[in-house]
Design a protein around this motif. Structure first.
Motif, PDB file in Angstrom:
ATOM      1  N   SER A 139       0.823  -1.069   0.057  1.00 51.41           N
ATOM      2  CA  SER A 139      -0.170  -0.056   0.023  1.00 51.41           C
ATOM      3  C   SER A 139       0.884   1.204   0.172  1.00 51.41           C
ATOM      4  O   SER A 139       1.959   1.450   0.741  1.00 51.41           O
ATOM      5  CB  SER A 139      -0.916   0.014   1.126  1.00 51.41           C
ATOM      6  N   ASP A 140       0.459   2.407  -0.867  1.00 50.22           N
ATOM      7  CA  ASP A 140       1.162   3.643  -0.785  1.00 50.22           C
ATOM      8  C   ASP A 140       0.443   4.386   0.385  1.00 50.22           C
ATOM      9  O   ASP A 140       0.797   5.680   0.286  1.00 50.22           O
ATOM     10  CB  ASP A 140       1.241   4.071  -2.282  1.00 50.22           C
ATOM     11  N   GLY A 141      -0.442   4.093   1.048  1.00 53.86           N
ATOM     12  CA  GLY A 141      -1.123   4.933   2.138  1.00 53.86           C
ATOM     13  C   GLY A 141      -2.577   5.127   1.434  1.00 53.86           C
ATOM     14  O   GLY A 141      -3.540   5.754   2.235  1.00 53.86           O
ATOM     15  N   ASN A 142      -2.810   5.246  -0.041  1.00 53.60           N
ATOM     16  CA  ASN A 142      -4.016   5.368  -0.447  1.00 53.60           C
ATOM     17  C   ASN A 142      -4.833   4.211  -1.123  1.00 53.60           C
ATOM     18  O   ASN A 142      -5.973   3.894  -1.136  1.00 53.60           O
ATOM     19  CB  ASN A 142      -3.821   6.502  -1.736  1.00 53.60           C
ATOM     20  N   VAL A 143      -3.782   3.323  -1.694  1.00 51.68           N
ATOM     21  CA  VAL A 143      -4.344   2.276  -2.756  1.00 51.68           C
ATOM     22  C   VAL A 143      -3.751   0.943  -2.130  1.00 51.68           C
ATOM     23  O   VAL A 143      -2.416   1.127  -1.937  1.00 51.68           O
ATOM     24  CB  VAL A 143      -3.998   2.332  -4.212  1.00 51.68           C
ATOM     25  N   VAL A 144      -4.340   0.076  -1.925  1.00 51.54           N
ATOM     26  CA  VAL A 144      -3.772  -1.366  -1.612  1.00 51.54           C
ATOM     27  C   VAL A 144      -3.949  -2.372  -2.583  1.00 51.54           C
ATOM     28  O   VAL A 144      -4.848  -2.470  -3.362  1.00 51.54           O
ATOM     29  CB  VAL A 144      -4.751  -1.811  -0.304  1.00 51.54           C
ATOM     30  N   LYS A 145      -2.944  -2.968  -3.130  1.00 52.20           N
ATOM     31  CA  LYS A 145      -2.527  -4.028  -4.093  1.00 52.20           C
ATOM     32  C   LYS A 145      -2.266  -5.202  -3.498  1.00 52.20           C
ATOM     33  O   LYS A 145      -1.217  -5.038  -2.524  1.00 52.20           O
ATOM     34  CB  LYS A 145      -1.974  -3.537  -5.238  1.00 52.20           C
ATOM     35  N   GLY A 146      -2.683  -6.257  -3.778  1.00 46.98           N
ATOM     36  CA  GLY A 146      -2.255  -7.458  -3.415  1.00 46.98           C
ATOM     37  C   GLY A 146      -2.656  -8.835  -4.285  1.00 46.98           C
ATOM     38  O   GLY A 146      -3.279  -8.741  -5.153  1.00 46.98           O
ATOM     39  N   THR A 147      -2.068  -9.882  -3.761  1.00 46.12           N
ATOM     40  CA  THR A 147      -2.251 -11.247  -4.484  1.00 46.12           C
ATOM     41  C   THR A 147      -2.196 -12.212  -3.295  1.00 46.12           C
ATOM     42  O   THR A 147      -1.350 -12.049  -2.437  1.00 46.12           O
ATOM     43  CB  THR A 147      -1.659 -11.541  -5.408  1.00 46.12           C
ATOM     44  N   TYR A 148      -3.228 -13.213  -3.343  1.00 48.27           N
ATOM     45  CA  TYR A 148      -2.996 -14.554  -2.485  1.00 48.27           C
ATOM     46  C   TYR A 148      -3.323 -15.635  -3.255  1.00 48.27           C
ATOM     47  O   TYR A 148      -4.287 -15.854  -4.224  1.00 48.27           O
ATOM     48  CB  TYR A 148      -3.767 -14.332  -1.254  1.00 48.27           C
TER      49      TYR A 148
END
Length: 92
Positions: free
Chosen positions: A50-59
């Motif tokens: 996260s950049d503090g505004n947008v969260v990106k991820g994968t599992y």
């Protein structure tokens, strides 16, 4: 007088219940983990940034039917949670 106090309490409760807090700012972060246990057959992992505004991820997780399920996602306060689910491998 009672009416003024009641109105003041209603206004105060609305202000305190508001999710906006100008003193709280989201902080950037990143993490990842993985588990691969040959004895139990568990194989899964996750990573997120996260950049503090947008969260990106994968599992991902190995499914009992032999396939692997992977979820790629992104979330922010404007678009909400958006996920793309994919599968690899052969179904047994």
């Amino acid at each position: 007088m009672i009416c003024k106090v009641a109105i003041l309490l209603v206004v105060a409760s609305v202000v305190l219940a508001s999710p906006y807090n100008p003193y709280y700012q989201q902080q950037p972060y990143a993490f990842k983990y993985g588990v691969q246990d040959s004895y139990s057959g568990q194989n899964f992992g996750r990573k997120e940034i996260s950049d503090g505004n947008v969260v990106k991820g994968t599992y991902s997780v190995d499914l009992p039917d032999g396939r692997q399920q992977t979820v790629d996602y992104q979330a922010d306060k404007y678009s909400g949670f958006q996920a793309k689910v994919s599968y690899t491998g052969q179904y047994h």
